[in-house]
Design a protein around this motif. Structure first.
Motif, PDB file in Angstrom:
ATOM      1  N   ILE A 271       0.909  -0.825   0.192  1.00 12.23           N
ATOM      2  CA  ILE A 271      -0.210  -0.159   0.289  1.00 12.23           C
ATOM      3  C   ILE A 271       0.927   1.199  -0.194  1.00 12.23           C
ATOM      4  N   GLN A 272       0.448   2.431  -1.343  1.00  9.92           N
ATOM      5  CA  GLN A 272       1.486   2.651  -1.138  1.00  9.92           C
ATOM      6  C   GLN A 272       0.998   4.425  -2.436  1.00  9.92           C
ATOM      7  N   ALA A 273       1.390   5.988  -1.281  1.00  9.22           N
ATOM      8  CA  ALA A 273       0.756   7.024  -2.125  1.00  9.22           C
ATOM      9  C   ALA A 273       1.488   6.618  -4.149  1.00  9.22           C
ATOM     10  N   VAL A 274       0.177   6.963  -4.346  1.00 11.88           N
ATOM     11  CA  VAL A 274       0.688   7.357  -6.306  1.00 11.88           C
ATOM     12  C   VAL A 274       1.314   8.583  -6.549  1.00 11.88           C
ATOM     13  N   ALA A 275       2.250   8.422  -7.228  1.00  9.64           N
ATOM     14  CA  ALA A 275       3.038   9.830  -8.267  1.00  9.64           C
ATOM     15  C   ALA A 275       2.943   8.708  -9.384  1.00  9.64           C
TER      16      ALA A 275
ATOM     17  N   LEU B  13       4.865   6.561  -5.657  1.00  8.55           N
ATOM     18  CA  LEU B  13       5.319   5.058  -6.037  1.00  8.55           C
ATOM     19  C   LEU B  13       4.490   5.683  -7.634  1.00  8.55           C
ATOM     20  N   THR B  14       5.434   5.404  -8.567  1.00  5.77           N
ATOM     21  CA  THR B  14       4.892   5.433  -9.773  1.00  5.77           C
ATOM     22  C   THR B  14       4.060   3.631 -10.261  1.00  5.77           C
ATOM     23  N   ARG B  15       3.454   3.343 -11.202  1.00  7.74           N
ATOM     24  CA  ARG B  15       2.632   2.647 -12.033  1.00  7.74           C
ATOM     25  C   ARG B  15       4.079   1.160 -11.919  1.00  7.74           C
ATOM     26  N   ALA B  16       5.231   1.913 -12.760  1.00 10.15           N
ATOM     27  CA  ALA B  16       6.324   1.205 -12.886  1.00 10.15           C
ATOM     28  C   ALA B  16       7.018   0.740 -11.618  1.00 10.15           C
ATOM     29  N   GLU B  17       7.029   1.720 -10.522  1.00  8.90           N
ATOM     30  CA  GLU B  17       8.102   1.357  -9.398  1.00  8.90           C
ATOM     31  C   GLU B  17       6.913   0.476  -8.335  1.00  8.90           C
ATOM     32  N   ILE B  18       5.619   0.446  -8.898  1.00  4.84           N
ATOM     33  CA  ILE B  18       4.569  -1.085  -8.301  1.00  4.84           C
ATOM     34  C   ILE B  18       4.827  -1.760  -8.669  1.00  4.84           C
ATOM     35  N   ASP B  19       5.001  -2.004  -9.993  1.00  2.16           N
ATOM     36  CA  ASP B  19       5.119  -2.694 -10.872  1.00  2.16           C
ATOM     37  C   ASP B  19       6.361  -4.018 -11.148  1.00  2.16           C
ATOM     38  N   ALA B  20       7.558  -2.569 -10.306  1.00  5.63           N
ATOM     39  CA  ALA B  20       8.855  -3.681  -9.487  1.00  5.63           C
ATOM     40  C   ALA B  20       8.768  -4.663  -8.688  1.00  5.63           C
ATOM     41  N   PHE B  21       7.346  -4.573  -7.249  1.00 10.31           N
ATOM     42  CA  PHE B  21       7.130  -5.629  -6.680  1.00 10.31           C
ATOM     43  C   PHE B  21       7.553  -7.561  -7.361  1.00 10.31           C
TER      44      PHE B  21
END
Length: 221
Positions: free
Chosen positions: A164-168, A180-188
């Motif tokens: 769970i993170q805030a959106v950038a 986090l950007t979508r790409a940074e979320i996808d990095a998980f």
């Protein structure tokens, strides 16, 4: 009575104090909070709503382990413990861990000091449920890849990771925090973890434009 300084301005100063040690400022901030010299908007007893509405109790009679990353005062960890998880919770700041223990005397949660950049070997792939709320976004992007990898390393075979993170929409250097950007979320989705869902929720989030909630699972091995 001394007027408390805003935590955000304090964090801005501390984060810039030692670029070589990007997580060291958390202990200074928590120590200031303990002394009552900064505001503490994270001071709450209820679990994060995006966690509470998603995680359910383990199946009856099954022993499931959970870990909360960057546990702060322990609200999320205590919630998981009440649901029936054998719960570990850690924070990089000793003052945060001490405050969590003081707040929850007699708790079944195992609280300890831990650093995502240097986790104990015994924690690798050790937990059925890993919960990460706002910790990765609190640290500068210079170590984001390492922090993300640390979170992923905790998930046991067959286990679940809830992030769970805030959106950038675009990365910037205006933090802390650094949503986090979508790409940074996808990095998980690394180290054998596969995304089950990625949601963008219209909920308040520190420094962001809504909230990411993503669930990932590791295959049984």
């Amino acid at each position: 009575m001394v007027e408390r300084r805003p935590w955000q301005s304090e964090a801005d100063l501390l984060d810039r104090a030692d670029a070589a040690h990007p997580t060291a400022w958390f202990e200074q901030l928590w120590a200031s909070a303990a002394s009552g010299t900064v505001t503490t908007p994270w001071d709450h007893d209820d679990p994060h709503p995006a966690l509470a509405e998603r995680v359910v109790a383990p199946p009856h009679g099954e022993r499931r382990t959970a870990v909360v990353v960057g546990c702060g005062l322990g609200a999320d960890a205590e919630h998981l413990s009440r649901l029936g998880y054998v719960t570990t919770a850690f924070d990089v700041a000793p003052s945060a861990v001490a405050a969590a223990r003081d707040r929850h005397p007699g708790s079944a949660v195992t609280y300890g000091v831990g650093d995502l950049l240097d986790l104990p070997a015994a924690w690798r792939r050790a937990f059925d449920l890993v919960v990460e709320v706002y910790t990765v976004q609190a640290v500068h992007r210079v170590v984001r890849a390492e922090l993300t990898a640390g979170v992923c390393s905790l998930v046991a075979p067959g286990g679940t990771l809830l992030v769970i993170q805030a959106v950038a929409d675009e990365p910037d250097d205006a933090g802390p925090p650094w949503p986090l950007t979508r790409a940074e979320i996808d990095a998980f989705g690394q180290d054998g973890l596969v995304a089950v869902s990625v949601e963008r929720l219209d909920l308040p989030a520190p420094g962001g434009r809504g909230l990411w909630r993503t669930e990932l699972r590791r295959a049984d091995q």
